[in-house]
Scaffold this active site. Structure first.
Site, PDB file in Angstrom:
ATOM      1  N   SER A 121       0.836  -1.197   0.000  1.00 12.28           N
ATOM      2  CA  SER A 121       0.000   0.000   0.000  1.00 12.28           C
ATOM      3  C   SER A 121       0.873   1.249   0.000  1.00 12.28           C
ATOM      4  O   SER A 121       1.803   1.379   0.785  1.00 12.28           O
ATOM      5  CB  SER A 121      -0.907  -0.002   1.234  1.00 12.28           C
ATOM      6  OG  SER A 121      -1.700   1.164   1.264  1.00 12.28           O
ATOM      7  N   GLY A 122       0.561   2.181  -0.916  1.00 15.44           N
ATOM      8  CA  GLY A 122       1.325   3.419  -1.008  1.00 15.44           C
ATOM      9  C   GLY A 122       2.477   3.357  -1.983  1.00 15.44           C
ATOM     10  O   GLY A 122       3.203   4.329  -2.137  1.00 15.44           O
ATOM     11  N   THR A 126      -2.153   1.948  -7.925  1.00 12.05           N
ATOM     12  CA  THR A 126      -3.347   2.525  -8.547  1.00 12.05           C
ATOM     13  C   THR A 126      -2.969   3.498  -9.658  1.00 12.05           C
ATOM     14  O   THR A 126      -3.568   3.493 -10.736  1.00 12.05           O
ATOM     15  CB  THR A 126      -4.201   3.237  -7.488  1.00 12.05           C
ATOM     16  OG1 THR A 126      -4.610   2.283  -6.493  1.00 12.05           O
ATOM     17  CG2 THR A 126      -5.433   3.851  -8.107  1.00 12.05           C
ATOM     18  N   ASN A 173      -1.004   5.568   2.652  1.00 11.24           N
ATOM     19  CA  ASN A 173      -1.381   6.012   1.308  1.00 11.24           C
ATOM     20  C   ASN A 173      -2.662   6.824   1.403  1.00 11.24           C
ATOM     21  O   ASN A 173      -3.619   6.408   2.057  1.00 11.24           O
ATOM     22  CB  ASN A 173      -1.592   4.779   0.417  1.00 11.24           C
ATOM     23  CG  ASN A 173      -1.860   5.130  -1.019  1.00 11.24           C
ATOM     24  OD1 ASN A 173      -1.847   6.294  -1.404  1.00 11.24           O
ATOM     25  ND2 ASN A 173      -2.109   4.129  -1.836  1.00 11.24           N
ATOM     26  N   SER A 176      -5.532   4.723  -1.101  1.00 11.30           N
ATOM     27  CA  SER A 176      -5.226   3.292  -1.122  1.00 11.30           C
ATOM     28  C   SER A 176      -6.419   2.497  -1.638  1.00 11.30           C
ATOM     29  O   SER A 176      -7.551   2.673  -1.182  1.00 11.30           O
ATOM     30  CB  SER A 176      -4.864   2.826   0.295  1.00 11.30           C
ATOM     31  OG  SER A 176      -4.647   1.438   0.313  1.00 11.30           O
ATOM     32  N   SER A 177      -6.173   1.619  -2.600  1.00 11.04           N
ATOM     33  CA  SER A 177      -7.225   0.715  -3.085  1.00 11.04           C
ATOM     34  C   SER A 177      -7.472  -0.349  -2.033  1.00 11.04           C
ATOM     35  O   SER A 177      -6.568  -1.116  -1.706  1.00 11.04           O
ATOM     36  CB  SER A 177      -6.800   0.059  -4.404  1.00 11.04           C
ATOM     37  OG  SER A 177      -6.640   1.015  -5.418  1.00 11.04           O
ATOM     38  N   GLY A 419      -0.878  -5.197  -2.086  1.00 13.50           N
ATOM     39  CA  GLY A 419       0.421  -5.831  -1.959  1.00 13.50           C
ATOM     40  C   GLY A 419       0.458  -6.674  -0.696  1.00 13.50           C
ATOM     41  O   GLY A 419      -0.497  -6.732   0.082  1.00 13.50           O
ATOM     42  N   GLU A 421       0.970  -7.709   2.972  1.00 10.38           N
ATOM     43  CA  GLU A 421       0.758  -6.871   4.155  1.00 10.38           C
ATOM     44  C   GLU A 421       1.291  -7.557   5.418  1.00 10.38           C
ATOM     45  O   GLU A 421       0.981  -8.729   5.687  1.00 10.38           O
ATOM     46  CB  GLU A 421      -0.727  -6.545   4.344  1.00 10.38           C
ATOM     47  CG  GLU A 421      -1.260  -5.623   3.267  1.00 10.38           C
ATOM     48  CD  GLU A 421      -2.644  -5.068   3.571  1.00 10.38           C
ATOM     49  OE1 GLU A 421      -3.036  -4.091   2.912  1.00 10.38           O
ATOM     50  OE2 GLU A 421      -3.327  -5.597   4.472  1.00 10.38           O
TER      51      GLU A 421
END
Length: 1007
Positions: A121-122, A126, A173, A176-177, A419, A421
């Site tokens: 994330s980040g 996206t 992020n 973040s998605s 991604g 985690e």
């Protein structure tokens, strides 16, 4: 002191290397060619490139992206055009190059393609996904059909819709998605888009009811609360701090994000994907209803012998607003939240139903389950609506063309997914996310190795198997059937212990795991402290907290609540959506266990893997440089960790285990044709086959340049050449640069002579008229002499001169190299001349100097004086050479910008003297504004030696950098910086600064 010839050659090599580093790209664009094959070497290369705003690098065909945390102007139409119909190896690394490779391969090979974007994330997944989609929409064909353009618009406008309902601000992020998305676009054989499909999975619905501290809920909640006043009044909305589902995180705004503008963007995008006004109002009404539902609170209440609860009086208006928006019975909903129906089998087979009171925690759980179900199904509805707008049959009918059969359609998919985690506390959702990433890694390993093996086999090159970690054992641990994997053990536990409480269910699951996997090499049970277990993933060990696993896996909305939501009395507004959101038939007597979350994610992941396996994959690995979202700043340990779990090092090893460089014969010949007389120059053999030309280049490199080149280092396949080591490839590149320099010099000299002589007659006439009008007498030898401009042929002199000119004119105002391919400098005039000098006693003497003229300035240089050579010989060089500092072949005396020349004088006699009148410069004070601060560096910027009592720091007066004492041996006046007496400068800058005063040195220049 070493001999002058050796010293000069060494100095020239050092300077050539330094300017070659400037002239070439920063770092290594394709990390397969990295000299240091370690995770730290990879990160160092990524860091160097990021600091120059070069965020893209390759590992073979894999694109690695560093998030710059700032907007770069590299995504405009002009940049796109540079990549259209260009091969990846012919252009700089870019996301557009990956998009181009995927799209053109799909058309040319008629094979389905997919782009797999991964990273935490980040890291910028996206944005990478959107840029791929933008590129494909831009370059794909239309045939002049408005309907196809409409497909592209839906394709792009679906992003704002799905981001509003599926993205949120997290600690890592701002956008973040919180769901996985596979966007598949269908094309015909001509590259025209015909439709598409969006598949979503792993939607983080738990965020609806409990966003993390410092994070936000999904964007749409905040956008709706910034909507126009009329919209807010329609849905009884107030400010964000009024809603429990939002205020518990303590974060309501995102930097550089205007929720009011974002709402307008989302609303317009929903129109674009075919959602009408009434349906949009209904969707927004459901979002508002979820907010009101979150404000319903419960108070404990004793009911007979059981602990029950009732709805707080203060929160009853919130329940009524929720029910008004969905046209539900508030009394029935309130009862369903505070009690639960339980069916038991009585003697004789009779089914008896009881109402079981719920305590405040249980009632809140039922409330949250309803809120999560509403929002999750609303999100699924939006995805379905996008898919309707992209339906191939519908679009074919709309644009008036025959439906293309499924066999004749091509697809290009883009996968954007969470991604890997690893948090302080990892639960069921992290397990699902990491499981999907394990499966993607498994595909990556198998397809990468398979692609390597297939290429070597098709080219007839021997293949050596590569040892690597196969994570199939971890995938089987999670999803296995025989023996049952973790998901199946969880399903069995939920089935056998369905009547037990949440804590007992989680404990039972952990005990069953211990029995099933107690001896598994990638599993370890944790029984003390916080109960849980550890899985050894490919990305590292992850500790999972078993709390909540059972409830998260059951993930089912009580049938009673579903029936109440289906019983809405309205056919308009948000109520009209309820039958669509909850279409299932409910049978209260059906005792079968509903499908669990684990079951769903296994099936979704299986379908995704099957889809991806049928496509030719293109990989994009996104890397997050730091956690503070600071522009172009790299935390080494953070990036090293990502490099490890993204498998970047292993990917490089796979590529290099065989051959680091490979290229089609024609590309190899196009790039290195200058290395053989058979492929370039006047004796070039016309019509030579590409393979024969490649052989000729290899033979000549070995024979003429003395390169140790054997079959182990370079092999010829059927269509490609393979070079094993990066060092050998770099040697080819070095020889190519040398050859280019030789040919460039020849071309420049020939062209300059041609252009000069072409205008000789015109110039001669003009000069004759000018001289005649001024009364100047011509020398006899100058009448017929052509003007070449460049009269210096010694390579050593030319290289030394180039060093000086590059120091001043090698970069533009922004620090970029002049010209895209290197330096674009033209010498208007260069020759050895004699300069008339007047000393303090008035005595005139002649000094031999080299004069060079460019479009910007006049350079006056000379060889080192005896005093300078003596001074240099008494020093210890920066590299510790006791033979002294190596002086360059030429020392700059003065650089005069042409705008500083006011007049040129000549006598009327037939002599060859000219006088330049220079505007005197103002006297300046010592300039220290550009000096590096003492505390900014702790070690020498040349040797890396730490400063101490015995290695003191010293500022170079020319560059402002800080070095140890022995790196600044040479004394030189720097009048342009206010140093009129000799001061110490960095040894490698000797010969580059101006050392003469304009107002002191005046003389005549002789042609």
């Amino acid at each position: 002191m070493s001999s002058p010839s050796k010293s000069r050659r060494r100095a020239q090599r050092e300077r050539a290397d330094s300017y070659k580093a400037i002239a070439t790209e920063v770092g290594v664009p394709d990390m397969v060619l990295l000299p240091s094959l370690t995770n730290k070497g990879i990160v160092a290369n990524l860091k160097d490139r990021l600091e120059e705003d070069l965020i893209y690098s390759y590992i073979g065909n894999v694109l690695v992206v560093m998030n710059p945390y700032k907007w770069l102007k590299i995504y405009d139409q002009q940049t796109m055009r540079r990549y259209v119909h260009r091969n990846r190896v012919d252009v700089a690394p870019h996301i557009f190059a990956t998009g181009e490779a995927a799209f053109r391969t799909m058309i040319s090979e008629e094979e389905n393609q997919c782009v797999i974007i991964s990273g935490e994330s980040g890291a910028g997944k996206t944005e990478a996904s959107k840029q791929i989609q933008n590129y494909i929409a831009s370059v794909s064909g239309t045939g002049g059909n408005d309907g196809i353009e409409a497909v592209k618009k839906v394709f792009l406008d679906s992003n704002p819709v799905l981001e509003a309902f599926g993205n949120a601000k997290t600690l890592r992020n701002n956008n973040s998605s919180r769901f996985g998305k596979y966007f598949e676009l269908k094309f015909d054989r001509f590259g025209r888009p015909l439709g598409g499909k969006v598949s979503n999975f792993l939607h983080e619905k738990s965020r609806v009811v409990k966003p993390g501290k410092g994070e936000r809920n999904f964007h749409i909640f905040y956008q709706l609360l910034k909507a126009p006043k009329s919209v807010k009044q329609k849905f009884f909305l107030e400010k964000p701090t009024s809603y429990n589902y939002l205020k518990q995180s303590g974060c309501f705004e995102v930097e550089n994000m205007d929720d009011r503008e974002e709402f307008e963007t989302t609303d317009n995008a929903m129109k674009s994907v075919g959602i009408g006004d009434k349906r949009r109002d209904a969707i927004f009404g459901v979002v508002a209803a979820v907010l009101h539902l979150g404000n319903v609170k419960f108070s404990p209440k004793q009911i007979d012998d059981a602990e029950g609860c009732s709805i707080d009086a203060d929160s009853k208006p919130s329940l009524e607003k929720f029910c008004d928006l969905l046209d539900l019975d508030a009394k029935a909903i309130g009862k369903a939240l505070t009690t639960r129906k339980l069916q038991t089998m009585a003697p004789g087979g009779k089914v008896e139903t009881y109402s079981v009171p719920q305590n405040p925690v249980q009632a809140a759980g039922r409330r949250d389950a309803m809120g999560k179900a509403l929002f999750e199904r609303l999100f699924d509805l939006l995805v379905q609506r996008v898919n309707v707008s992209l339906d191939v049959k519908k679009i074919a009918k709309k644009i008036g063309e025959n439906l293309v059969s499924a066999e004749d359609m091509l697809s290009l998919g883009v996968l954007d997914i969470y991604g890997f985690e690893i948090f302080d506390v990892n639960g069921f959702e992290q397990l699902c996310i990491n499981y999907v990433n394990e499966k993607l890694q498994q595909i990556f390993i198998s397809l990468t190795l398979k692609a390597e093996q297939d290429e070597y086999e098709s080219e007839g090159i021997a293949w050596t198997p590569i040892p690597f970690f196969n994570n199939k054992i971890v995938c089987e641990l999670v999803e296995g059937a025989k023996p049952p994997g973790l998901f199946r053990v969880l399903d069995d536990t939920c089935k056998t212990m369905h009547s037990r409480g949440e804590t007992a269910l989680d404990r039972g699951f952990l005990d069953n795991l211990g029995k099933s996997f107690g001896s598994h090499a990638h599993f370890r049970k944790i029984g003390t402290g916080r109960p849980g277990f550890i899985i050894k993933h490919y990305a590292g060990d992850v500790t999972y907290d078993v709390k909540g696993f059972g409830e998260a896996n059951k993930d089912v909305l009580d049938k009673e609540l579903v029936l109440l939501l289906q019983a809405t009395g309205g056919s308009s507004g948000s109520a009209s959506l309820m039958p669509t959101l909850f279409p299932e038939d409910i049978d209260l007597n059906d005792k079968r266990m509903p499908k669990t979350s684990g079951f769903k994610i296994r099936n979704q992941c299986g379908e995704l893997v099957k889809t991806l396996s049928d496509c030719n994959p293109h990989y994009v690995r996104c890397v997050k440089p730091n956690d503070q979202k600071a522009p172009c700043r790299v935390e080494m340990s953070r990036v090293v960790h990502q490099s490890q779990y993204l498998g970047l090092l292993e990917n490089i090893k796979v590529r290099r285990a065989g051959f680091a460089y490979r290229a089609e014969f024609h590309r190899f010949v196009e790039r290195f044709n200058l290395l053989s007389p058979d492929t370039s120059g006047p004796n070039m053999k016309i019509g030579m086959a590409d393979k024969e030309a490649a052989k000729s280049i290899l033979r000549n490199v070995k024979r003429q340049y003395g390169v140790e080149l054997n079959k182990a280092e370079a092999q010829l396949g059927r269509t490609k050449i393979f070079v094993r080591s990066p060092e050998m490839y770099f040697e080819f590149e070095r020889l190519r640069l040398v050859a280019i320099g030789v040919w460039a010099t020849k071309i420049q000299r020939v062209y300059k002579r041609y252009s000069s002589r072409r205008h000789l007659i015109k110039r001669r006439d003009e000069m004759a008229k000018m001289y005649e009008s001024a009364g100047k007498t011509r020398r006899r030898g100058s009448f017929s002499r052509p003007y070449d401009g460049d009269y210096v042929s010694e390579p050593d002199v030319r290289e030394a001169l180039l060093d000086v000119i590059m120091y001043y004119e090698g970069k533009d105002d922004q620090g970029a190299l002049s010209g895209e391919g290197g330096f674009k400098l033209k010498l208007e005039y260069v020759d050895w001349v004699k300069r008339a000098m007047e000393d303090r006693t008035g005595f005139m003497s002649m000094e031999r100097v080299l004069v060079a003229l460019t479009k910007e300035a006049l350079y006056v240089l000379s060889e080192p004086t005896e005093d300078e050579v003596h001074e240099a010989g008494e020093c210890v060089s920066a590299d510790g050479d006791e033979n002294g500092t190596v002086l360059p072949l030429l020392m700059l005396r003065r650089r005069v910008e042409l705008r500083g020349v006011s007049n040129i004088y000549m006598s009327k006699l037939p002599d060859d003297y000219i006088c330049l009148k220079i505007r005197p410069g103002a006297r300046v004070e010592e300039d220290k504004s550009f000096w590096v601060k003492d505390g900014a560096v702790g070690a020498c910027q040349h040797t890396g030696t730490k400063f101490s009592l015995f290695t003191r720091r010293h500022h170079c007066r020319q560059s402002g950098n800080i070095y140890i004492d022995r790196c600044c041996n040479f004394l030189s006046a720097l009048p342009d910086l206010g140093y009129y007496e000799p001061v110490r400068i960095y040894d490698n800058l000797v010969g580059l600064p101006n050392v003469e005063l304009l107002e002191v040195r005046r003389g005549a220049q002789r042609r």
